[in-house]
Design a protein around this motif. Structure first.
Motif, PDB file in Angstrom:
ATOM      1  N   ILE A 381       0.868  -1.189   0.000  1.00 51.44           N
ATOM      2  CA  ILE A 381       0.000   0.000   0.000  1.00 51.44           C
ATOM      3  C   ILE A 381       0.897   1.230   0.000  1.00 51.44           C
ATOM      4  O   ILE A 381       1.848   1.325   0.765  1.00 51.44           O
ATOM      5  N   LEU A 382       0.627   2.160  -0.923  1.00 54.22           N
ATOM      6  CA  LEU A 382       1.522   3.301  -1.132  1.00 54.22           C
ATOM      7  C   LEU A 382       0.940   4.599  -0.587  1.00 54.22           C
ATOM      8  O   LEU A 382       1.667   5.567  -0.345  1.00 54.22           O
ATOM      9  N   TYR A 383      -0.377   4.596  -0.422  1.00 54.51           N
ATOM     10  CA  TYR A 383      -1.055   5.857  -0.078  1.00 54.51           C
ATOM     11  C   TYR A 383      -2.367   5.536   0.608  1.00 54.51           C
ATOM     12  O   TYR A 383      -3.065   4.611   0.189  1.00 54.51           O
ATOM     13  N   LEU A 384      -2.661   6.261   1.661  1.00 51.85           N
ATOM     14  CA  LEU A 384      -3.945   6.033   2.340  1.00 51.85           C
ATOM     15  C   LEU A 384      -4.421   7.316   3.000  1.00 51.85           C
ATOM     16  O   LEU A 384      -3.659   7.979   3.705  1.00 51.85           O
ATOM     17  N   ASN A 385      -5.682   7.634   2.779  1.00 51.88           N
ATOM     18  CA  ASN A 385      -6.325   8.791   3.416  1.00 51.88           C
ATOM     19  C   ASN A 385      -5.435  10.038   3.391  1.00 51.88           C
ATOM     20  O   ASN A 385      -5.072  10.583   4.432  1.00 51.88           O
ATOM     21  N   ASN A 386      -5.054  10.440   2.191  1.00 48.81           N
ATOM     22  CA  ASN A 386      -4.261  11.660   1.952  1.00 48.81           C
ATOM     23  C   ASN A 386      -2.832  11.610   2.470  1.00 48.81           C
ATOM     24  O   ASN A 386      -2.177  12.649   2.570  1.00 48.81           O
ATOM     25  N   SER A 388       1.023   9.846   2.068  1.00 46.30           N
ATOM     26  CA  SER A 388       1.919   8.948   1.331  1.00 46.30           C
ATOM     27  C   SER A 388       2.547   7.969   2.325  1.00 46.30           C
ATOM     28  O   SER A 388       2.957   8.361   3.418  1.00 46.30           O
ATOM     29  N   LEU A 389       2.630   6.697   1.934  1.00 41.37           N
ATOM     30  CA  LEU A 389       3.248   5.696   2.818  1.00 41.37           C
ATOM     31  C   LEU A 389       4.587   5.224   2.254  1.00 41.37           C
ATOM     32  O   LEU A 389       5.155   4.242   2.746  1.00 41.37           O
ATOM     33  N   LEU A 390       5.069   5.922   1.205  1.00 39.56           N
ATOM     34  CA  LEU A 390       6.299   5.457   0.547  1.00 39.56           C
ATOM     35  C   LEU A 390       7.436   5.320   1.547  1.00 39.56           C
ATOM     36  O   LEU A 390       8.259   4.417   1.448  1.00 39.56           O
ATOM     37  N   GLN A 391       7.477   6.237   2.506  1.00 38.20           N
ATOM     38  CA  GLN A 391       8.599   6.196   3.445  1.00 38.20           C
ATOM     39  C   GLN A 391       8.203   5.610   4.791  1.00 38.20           C
ATOM     40  O   GLN A 391       8.747   5.997   5.832  1.00 38.20           O
ATOM     41  N   THR A 392       7.271   4.699   4.757  1.00 42.99           N
ATOM     42  CA  THR A 392       6.886   3.946   5.952  1.00 42.99           C
ATOM     43  C   THR A 392       7.510   2.557   5.802  1.00 42.99           C
ATOM     44  O   THR A 392       7.444   1.985   4.711  1.00 42.99           O
ATOM     45  N   PRO A 393       8.123   1.997   6.844  1.00 40.40           N
ATOM     46  CA  PRO A 393       8.737   0.664   6.681  1.00 40.40           C
ATOM     47  C   PRO A 393       7.718  -0.373   6.197  1.00 40.40           C
ATOM     48  O   PRO A 393       6.525  -0.288   6.532  1.00 40.40           O
ATOM     49  N   PHE A 394       8.212  -1.356   5.457  1.00 41.60           N
ATOM     50  CA  PHE A 394       7.317  -2.320   4.820  1.00 41.60           C
ATOM     51  C   PHE A 394       6.472  -3.094   5.829  1.00 41.60           C
ATOM     52  O   PHE A 394       5.295  -3.365   5.605  1.00 41.60           O
ATOM     53  N   LYS A 396       5.231  -2.129   8.531  1.00 43.23           N
ATOM     54  CA  LYS A 396       4.093  -1.276   8.925  1.00 43.23           C
ATOM     55  C   LYS A 396       3.098  -1.179   7.760  1.00 43.23           C
ATOM     56  O   LYS A 396       1.877  -1.272   7.950  1.00 43.23           O
ATOM     57  N   ARG A 397       3.639  -1.000   6.544  1.00 39.49           N
ATOM     58  CA  ARG A 397       2.741  -0.874   5.369  1.00 39.49           C
ATOM     59  C   ARG A 397       1.866  -2.128   5.256  1.00 39.49           C
ATOM     60  O   ARG A 397       0.678  -2.055   4.982  1.00 39.49           O
ATOM     61  N   ARG A 398       2.501  -3.272   5.467  1.00 46.72           N
ATOM     62  CA  ARG A 398       1.759  -4.533   5.354  1.00 46.72           C
ATOM     63  C   ARG A 398       0.634  -4.595   6.390  1.00 46.72           C
ATOM     64  O   ARG A 398      -0.469  -5.026   6.101  1.00 46.72           O
ATOM     65  N   GLN A 399       0.923  -4.098   7.594  1.00 47.09           N
ATOM     66  CA  GLN A 399      -0.113  -4.089   8.632  1.00 47.09           C
ATOM     67  C   GLN A 399      -1.249  -3.155   8.235  1.00 47.09           C
ATOM     68  O   GLN A 399      -2.426  -3.498   8.379  1.00 47.09           O
ATOM     69  N   VAL A 400      -0.873  -1.965   7.703  1.00 47.34           N
ATOM     70  CA  VAL A 400      -1.899  -1.001   7.269  1.00 47.34           C
ATOM     71  C   VAL A 400      -2.794  -1.645   6.206  1.00 47.34           C
ATOM     72  O   VAL A 400      -4.020  -1.517   6.227  1.00 47.34           O
ATOM     73  N   LEU A 401      -2.153  -2.373   5.293  1.00 47.19           N
ATOM     74  CA  LEU A 401      -2.878  -3.055   4.216  1.00 47.19           C
ATOM     75  C   LEU A 401      -3.914  -4.012   4.819  1.00 47.19           C
ATOM     76  O   LEU A 401      -5.087  -4.024   4.416  1.00 47.19           O
ATOM     77  N   LYS A 402      -3.475  -4.783   5.794  1.00 44.68           N
ATOM     78  CA  LYS A 402      -4.379  -5.771   6.409  1.00 44.68           C
ATOM     79  C   LYS A 402      -5.503  -5.092   7.190  1.00 44.68           C
ATOM     80  O   LYS A 402      -6.620  -5.596   7.248  1.00 44.68           O
ATOM     81  N   ASP A 403      -5.168  -3.934   7.811  1.00 45.31           N
ATOM     82  CA  ASP A 403      -6.197  -3.234   8.584  1.00 45.31           C
ATOM     83  C   ASP A 403      -7.218  -2.551   7.681  1.00 45.31           C
ATOM     84  O   ASP A 403      -8.315  -2.232   8.105  1.00 45.31           O
ATOM     85  N   THR A 404      -6.822  -2.279   6.449  1.00 48.39           N
ATOM     86  CA  THR A 404      -7.676  -1.472   5.571  1.00 48.39           C
ATOM     87  C   THR A 404      -8.506  -2.320   4.611  1.00 48.39           C
ATOM     88  O   THR A 404      -9.606  -1.944   4.237  1.00 48.39           O
ATOM     89  N   PHE A 405      -7.950  -3.445   4.191  1.00 47.08           N
ATOM     90  CA  PHE A 405      -8.636  -4.278   3.203  1.00 47.08           C
ATOM     91  C   PHE A 405      -9.036  -5.610   3.845  1.00 47.08           C
ATOM     92  O   PHE A 405      -8.196  -6.287   4.445  1.00 47.08           O
ATOM     93  N   SER A 451      13.584  -0.579   3.507  1.00 46.47           N
ATOM     94  CA  SER A 451      12.302  -1.223   3.176  1.00 46.47           C
ATOM     95  C   SER A 451      11.287  -0.227   2.608  1.00 46.47           C
ATOM     96  O   SER A 451      10.164  -0.597   2.310  1.00 46.47           O
ATOM     97  N   PHE A 452      11.688   1.058   2.448  1.00 48.73           N
ATOM     98  CA  PHE A 452      10.763   2.035   1.868  1.00 48.73           C
ATOM     99  C   PHE A 452      10.427   1.642   0.431  1.00 48.73           C
ATOM    100  O   PHE A 452      11.222   0.980  -0.246  1.00 48.73           O
ATOM    101  N   TYR A 453       9.261   2.086  -0.027  1.00 47.69           N
ATOM    102  CA  TYR A 453       8.844   1.789  -1.414  1.00 47.69           C
ATOM    103  C   TYR A 453       9.590   2.746  -2.350  1.00 47.69           C
ATOM    104  O   TYR A 453       9.549   3.961  -2.182  1.00 47.69           O
ATOM    105  N   GLU A 454      10.301   2.190  -3.341  1.00 45.25           N
ATOM    106  CA  GLU A 454      11.113   3.022  -4.239  1.00 45.25           C
ATOM    107  C   GLU A 454      10.497   3.020  -5.642  1.00 45.25           C
ATOM    108  O   GLU A 454      10.776   2.121  -6.432  1.00 45.25           O
ATOM    109  N   PRO A 455       9.667   4.022  -5.970  1.00 42.37           N
ATOM    110  CA  PRO A 455       9.009   4.015  -7.269  1.00 42.37           C
ATOM    111  C   PRO A 455      10.011   3.937  -8.420  1.00 42.37           C
ATOM    112  O   PRO A 455      11.072   4.561  -8.360  1.00 42.37           O
ATOM    113  N   SER A 456       9.676   3.138  -9.388  1.00 50.02           N
ATOM    114  CA  SER A 456      10.411   2.988 -10.661  1.00 50.02           C
ATOM    115  C   SER A 456      11.798   2.339 -10.531  1.00 50.02           C
ATOM    116  O   SER A 456      12.436   2.097 -11.539  1.00 50.02           O
TER     117      SER A 456
END
Ligand code: ATP
Length: 626
Positions: A381-386, A388-394, A396-405, A451-456
């Motif tokens: 998950i790269l973005y949630l509720n305005n 950016s999660l790009l610089q959130t450790p993976f 944590k991002r995975r947990q956010v994904l599970k909490d949201t979907f 573990s940050f998301y690195e676009p491209s």
């Protein structure tokens, strides 16, 4: 542009030779051409002049240079068919159509034909000169009009442009409309030149000194920002109003605009993964074998999806997107997620092979006609509720994904993962992934900045292990079919083999890498015969680099990309891939290549490039000669 800028070029020759000597110190880029540096310089000075004419004008110039009329993700393409262009050239230059055709056959470039036929051509009335606005707007109108009734209107519009233009303008107008501008200008060069032009512009305003550090930091920032927000209009507007350092705060991800996806590095063995991630917290995920899908929900509630190449796939996957909307927690206003969409057997509740997914229709998809059902495997998950999660450790991002979907079997599932450290455990998980119709594993850093998301980026923080390639070269290659050999014996009536090429991103060349004749079914060969007949051209394109000894019987337009597996890579005097990287006159070729599948989701320019070929060769750690 070239003539006007000669003066600028000479005044900057020191700068150019500095860059050249820096680049030449790096053995990977000894082939960096002088043209590339000249082009970057010319563009910098050109953009600097255009900045002063306002954002609208500058944005149009950028698009014209890139042969686009809109951001790539909008899918508005200029490409006008050859026969329509020929009619327009004939009408504009007063030649008959057969003359235009025969000349095009001879020189292989319609632009040159238009240029030649404009020579000494007098018009009855003086025509208004071409302007950036005029050309851009006409290109845009041509690109969005469709249907039979639009054909004559297009011819008239093109013909007016050709008549109004000088000889050289006629050449490039025709090339642009054909979708093959070929001026050696890649998007990366445009971004560098744009950043440098704005650095100079802001320094001029503040009467401060332009330093090499400012220029290079500016380029990095602009390139980075563009991977998150690939829209030149927004970028130019922001650059005019703010200094470059401010850009990352202003131009952030925006749901509705696709982010260039993060990519993985190939590996050949589990021990290579353990070496790389020694002391790093990592996780293993199934590598699903489907199509990458980036799903966006914007503030208006609209859900859209994009492919790996940022093409809109909302229509193709409308059924699953509707279902996905029901799996979202109620407090979610907007988001961007990264996933793989996979063909799904609803009776047996299991993944089906990629070949099944590839039969799904892309356009005019009617819900009741869908035969191939799909399931989403979300992995980021790269973005949630305005935010950016790009610089959130993976982790944590995975947990956010599970909490949201909401996990919904057969519709939306989380990519299967396990946090393993032992070689045997990883091997067992890899075997399980294959049994479950996956391609292997993705291994990702879980914690910290790495573990940050690195676009491209093709990042070393994401490694892929494909079961098939553990003994081979670590990854498959995606190559462009540029020619074929007439079939003999059992293959009479179809092509017997094909000439494949990799893409050199700096020189914009297709460089031959191998002949291929293995891995095809009889049905493949029959289909390819029909498909490729439409792509035959009389002569090789000037940007095809090949050895005489491998000259095929027929040449093709660069249009089709195939995934190919090989035993290893070797240095070759005959093939030309990554020529200049290892030796001045030898390229790299593939030994024992084997066809795997067609890659419809990749454009020819996305084929495996010279840097990747060179890296794969180096990673073998041997000096195989062919
Ligand atoms: P490939 O031919 O291996 O798909 P690629 O060049 O398209 O290569 P890579 O970055 O090299 O892309 O491999 C990652 C691809 O694997 C992603 O683009 C995505 O489509 C797919 N994939 C499947 N499962 C996952 C996962 N769990 N995490 C990330 N990517 C995944």
């Amino acid at each position: 542009i070239k003539n006007n800028s000669n003066k600028n070029l000479t005044t900057n020759s020191n700068e150019i030779s500095n860059i050249k000597s820096q680049k030449c110190a790096d053995p990977k880029i000894i082939n960096l051409s002088e043209d590339w540096l000249e082009i970057a310089e010319i563009m910098k000075h050109f953009f600097l002049k255009m900045i002063k004419l306002g954002p609208d004008h500058l944005t149009k110039c950028i698009y014209l240079c890139l042969n686009q009329v809109a951001p790539e993700y909008e899918g508005i393409e200029i490409g006008v068919g050859e026969s329509l262009l020929m009619k327009a050239i004939a009408s504009a230059t007063g030649k008959n159509l057969s003359k235009v055709k025969s000349e095009a056959e001879k020189c292989g470039d319609l632009g040159t034909v238009a240029q030649e036929f404009r020579t000494n051509q007098k018009t009855l009335f003086p025509m208004p000169k071409l302007t950036i606005d005029g050309v851009f707007n006409t290109f845009y109108e041509i690109s969005i009009s469709s249907g039979l009734s639009s054909q004559q209107k297009k011819i008239n519009k093109i013909s007016t442009l050709v008549v109004s233009g000088s000889q050289i303008e006629a050449k490039y107008i025709v090339r642009s409309l054909e979708g093959k501008l070929r001026i050696g200008l890649a998007e990366k060069t445009v971004l560098t030149a744009l950043a440098q032009a704005f650095t100079i512009y802001h320094c001029e305003l503040e009467q401060s000194k332009v330093t090499p550090e400012l220029l290079s930091t500016g380029s990095e920032i602009v390139k980075n920002v563009y991977t998150q927000l690939p829209n030149f209009k927004i970028l130019v507007d922001a650059l005019l109003k703010h200094k470059i350092e401010k850009l990352p705060e202003i131009c952030k991800l925006m749901p509705g605009i696709p982010v260039k996806p993060m990519l993985a590095h190939p590996t050949k063995s589990i021990s290579e993964v353990l070496d790389r991630f020694n002391g790093v917290k990592f996780t293993c995920e199934y590598k699903y074998d489907g199509e990458r899908i980036q799903i966006h929900k914007d503030l208006s509630g609209k859900i859209t999806s994009f492919s790996r190449n940022s093409e809109k796939t909302t229509e193709k996957y409308s059924d699953i997107l509707l279902k996905c909307a029901e799996c979202i927690a109620s407090d979610v206003t907007n988001f961007i997620i990264d996933a793989e969409v996979v063909a799904w057997d609803t009776a047996k509740n299991c993944i089906l092979p990629f070949q099944i997914l590839s039969t799904r229709k892309r356009k005019d998809v009617k819900e009741n006609e869908i035969t191939v059902q799909v399931c989403l495997f979300v992995f980021d998950i790269l973005y949630l509720n305005n935010q950016s999660l790009l610089q959130t450790p993976f982790e944590k991002r995975r947990q956010v994904l599970k909490d949201t979907f909401v996990y919904t079997p057969g519709t939306l599932e989380y990519a299967k993962h396990e946090n393993l450290n032992e070689i045997d455990d990883i091997q067992t998980f890899l075997d399980k992934s294959i049994i479950n119709n996956c391609e292997g594993l993705m291994v990702k850093v879980l914690d910290g900045e790495e573990s940050f998301y690195e676009p491209s980026k093709r990042s070393r923080n994401w490694l892929k292990i494909k079961k098939d390639y553990l003994q081979g070269i670590g990854d498959s290659l995606d190559l462009v079919v540029i020619g074929a050999y007439i079939g003999k014996g059992k293959r009479v009536g179809v092509y017997g083999g094909f000439l494949l090429a990799s893409y050199d991103q700096e020189k914009e060349e297709y460089q031959s890498i191998c002949k291929i004749g293995t891995g095809f079914s009889e049905a493949d060969l029959k289909n390819f015969k029909e498909e490729f007949e439409k792509l035959v051209i009389s002569d090789p394109r000037p940007y095809y680099i090949y050895g005489e000894a491998t000259k095929p019987d027929v040449w093709f337009e660069p249009a089709k990309v195939w995934e190919v597996k090989a035993a290893d890579l070797s240095i070759s005097p005959v093939y030309k891939s990554a020529i200049g990287y290892i030796s001045e006159n030898k390229g790299i070729s593939l030994r024992f290549p084997r066809f795997i599948r067609v890659r419809d989701d990749k454009a020819p320019e996305d084929a495996t490039n010279s840097d990747q070929i060179f890296e794969m060769y180096e990673a073998q750690g041997n000096n195989t000669q062919s």
